[in-house]
Design an enzyme around this catalytic site. Structure first.
Site, PDB file in Angstrom:
ATOM      1  N   HIS A 164       1.623  58.217 -29.133  1.00 15.05           N
ATOM      2  CA  HIS A 164       2.501  56.727 -28.318  1.00 15.05           C
ATOM      3  C   HIS A 164       2.010  56.538 -27.168  1.00 15.05           C
ATOM      4  O   HIS A 164       2.609  55.662 -26.194  1.00 15.05           O
ATOM      5  CB  HIS A 164       3.706  56.950 -28.757  1.00 15.05           C
ATOM      6  CG  HIS A 164       4.013  58.256 -27.921  1.00 15.05           C
ATOM      7  ND1 HIS A 164       3.677  59.436 -28.344  1.00 15.05           N
ATOM      8  CD2 HIS A 164       4.506  58.325 -26.390  1.00 15.05           C
ATOM      9  CE1 HIS A 164       3.890  60.763 -27.652  1.00 15.05           C
ATOM     10  NE2 HIS A 164       4.774  60.463 -26.444  1.00 15.05           N
ATOM     11  N   ASP A 229      10.126  56.626 -41.977  1.00 13.49           N
ATOM     12  CA  ASP A 229      10.196  58.108 -41.503  1.00 13.49           C
ATOM     13  C   ASP A 229       9.326  58.977 -40.903  1.00 13.49           C
ATOM     14  O   ASP A 229       8.857  60.049 -40.474  1.00 13.49           O
ATOM     15  CB  ASP A 229      10.632  58.898 -42.446  1.00 13.49           C
ATOM     16  CG  ASP A 229      12.022  58.231 -42.368  1.00 13.49           C
ATOM     17  OD1 ASP A 229      13.297  57.548 -41.613  1.00 13.49           O
ATOM     18  OD2 ASP A 229      12.708  58.212 -43.234  1.00 13.49           O
ATOM     19  N   SER A 305       3.742  64.863 -22.917  1.00 15.83           N
ATOM     20  CA  SER A 305       3.179  63.729 -24.403  1.00 15.83           C
ATOM     21  C   SER A 305       2.117  64.097 -24.301  1.00 15.83           C
ATOM     22  O   SER A 305       1.496  63.524 -23.772  1.00 15.83           O
ATOM     23  CB  SER A 305       4.278  62.398 -24.292  1.00 15.83           C
ATOM     24  OG  SER A 305       5.900  62.833 -24.573  1.00 15.83           O
TER      25      SER A 305
END
Length: 372
Positions: A164, A229, A305
């Site tokens: 991400h 998911d 992150s």
């Protein structure tokens, strides 16, 4: 390799852990690692690089949701482990992979403030100061991405981070094409080249030295799974630098079950946004796990992150203690549990399949990737 019998063999093999006979030392298990090889490539249109960088990941699928998810089919796993490669010139290539099994050759409570929603109670993070610590292993393996995340050195020219930080699941983020990796180094004034900068009374000031990224690998499981998911399970990416970094790096390893981790704990260091310019170290207990994720409450803030989650265990073959990265810190999750928000910090586990994929990205030869 198609059909139900092969799928069952495949799923059993990647989960097979050869037990350790160590009586008292927490010992790295041996795994039967599958082989992942490129099968075909397709040139894609150049991306727009129009997505905003998100330093946090939000998912509606929590712990129980992941545990209830059905096992993917063999074709689905192949699809998830196929990947995109982004080059510095903006060109983009999609690679489809094949998965093969070789049977020989290897043995807290919710945070009260949403402005600090990754801190659980007392802030247990440690800022690392002074070049004597920052430039020494393992802290020296932590690097900063120009998009704002953290990464970890895993080879002479490779950095492991979260997907991400590069791609929001729909498009590559702004800055991904000209991505750079920052190495914290002492700031030396020109007039003091001969001076002693290791004074014990005042830590040396540090600055980032940047290296451009040559290419980036992102699994299709993240790109295709972002809307459902399974996206969180594939929140990892590998960066190849344009030149070697000349630092000691940390090897990747297959994540053992949480019960086999020393003290049930994990460790990682990152560049948390609330402590600009500081490398922040923390450790904590693993609260729960799925096959792909580690759930914990390590104190962290956006910016951490992409940090490599590691443990130190005994390597029986080499007769020495060894740290390995077993996961990638993905970030914070607010999960709707029956209408009540519940928070977790989540790390993506390096499973045997992910190990085989990342190792192949690094080595380019599956024969070098048989020992997980």
């Amino acid at each position: 390799m198609a059909g139900v019998p092969t799928l069952i063999l495949f799923l059993c093999t990647v989960k097979d852990v050869l037990p350790s006979n160590s009586r008292w030392k927490p010992t790295w298990p041996s795994y039967k690692v599958p082989v992942i090889l490129p099968q075909s490539t397709l040139n894609l249109d150049k991306p727009q690089f129009d997505a905003e960088t998100k330093l946090e990941v939000v998912s509606s699928c929590g712990l129980e949701c992941h545990k209830r998810s059905p096992l993917p089919t063999y074709e689905e796993v192949k699809d998830y482990l196929s990947y995109e490669t982004l080059y510095a010139n903006g060109s983009l290539v999609e690679t489809e992979v094949g998965i093969y099994i070789i049977n020989h050759g290897g043995d807290g409570s919710q945070s009260r403030s949403r402005t600090k929603r990754q801190i659980y109670g007392y802030d247990s993070r440690f800022s690392i100061f002074g070049k004597d610590f920052l430039l020494n292993y393992p802290f020296s393996t932590s690097v900063k991405l120009s998009t704002g995340c953290t990464g970890t050195l895993v080879a002479e020219k490779h950095v492991l981070t979260a997907a991400h930080c590069i791609h929001d699941g729909k498009s590559y983020v702004k800055g991904a094409q000209k991505l750079r990796v920052g190495f914290l180094k002492p700031k030396v004034k020109h007039g003091n080249k001969g001076a002693n900068i290791t004074s014990s009374t005042m830590p040396a000031k540090m600055k980032f030295q940047w290296i451009r990224v040559k290419r980036t690998h992102v699994p299709k499981g993240w790109i295709k799974g972002n809307a459902n998911d399974i996206g969180m399970d594939y929140d990892y990416a590998l960066l190849e630098l344009k030149k070697p970094h000349k630092r000691k790096f940390m090897k990747i390893g297959v994540s053992p079950p949480a019960r086999q981790l020393p003290g049930g704990r994990i460790h990682f260091s990152g560049y948390d946004n609330d402590r600009p310019g500081n490398l922040v170290y923390r450790f904590c207990d693993v609260k729960d796990e799925t096959f792909d994720l580690l759930y914990q409450q390590c104190d962290a803030q956006p910016g951490a992150s992409g940090s490599g989650v590691y443990v130190r265990m005994w390597k029986r073959q080499h007769q020495k203690w060894e740290r390995k990265i077993i996961g990638i810190f993905s970030g914070h999750q607010w999960v709707d549990m029956n209408g009540a928000p519940q928070d977790f910090n989540v790390a993506v586990r390096i499973t045997p399949l992910k190990y085989a994929q990342i190792c192949y990205w690094i080595k380019g030869n599956y024969l070098d990737c048989r020992d997980g």
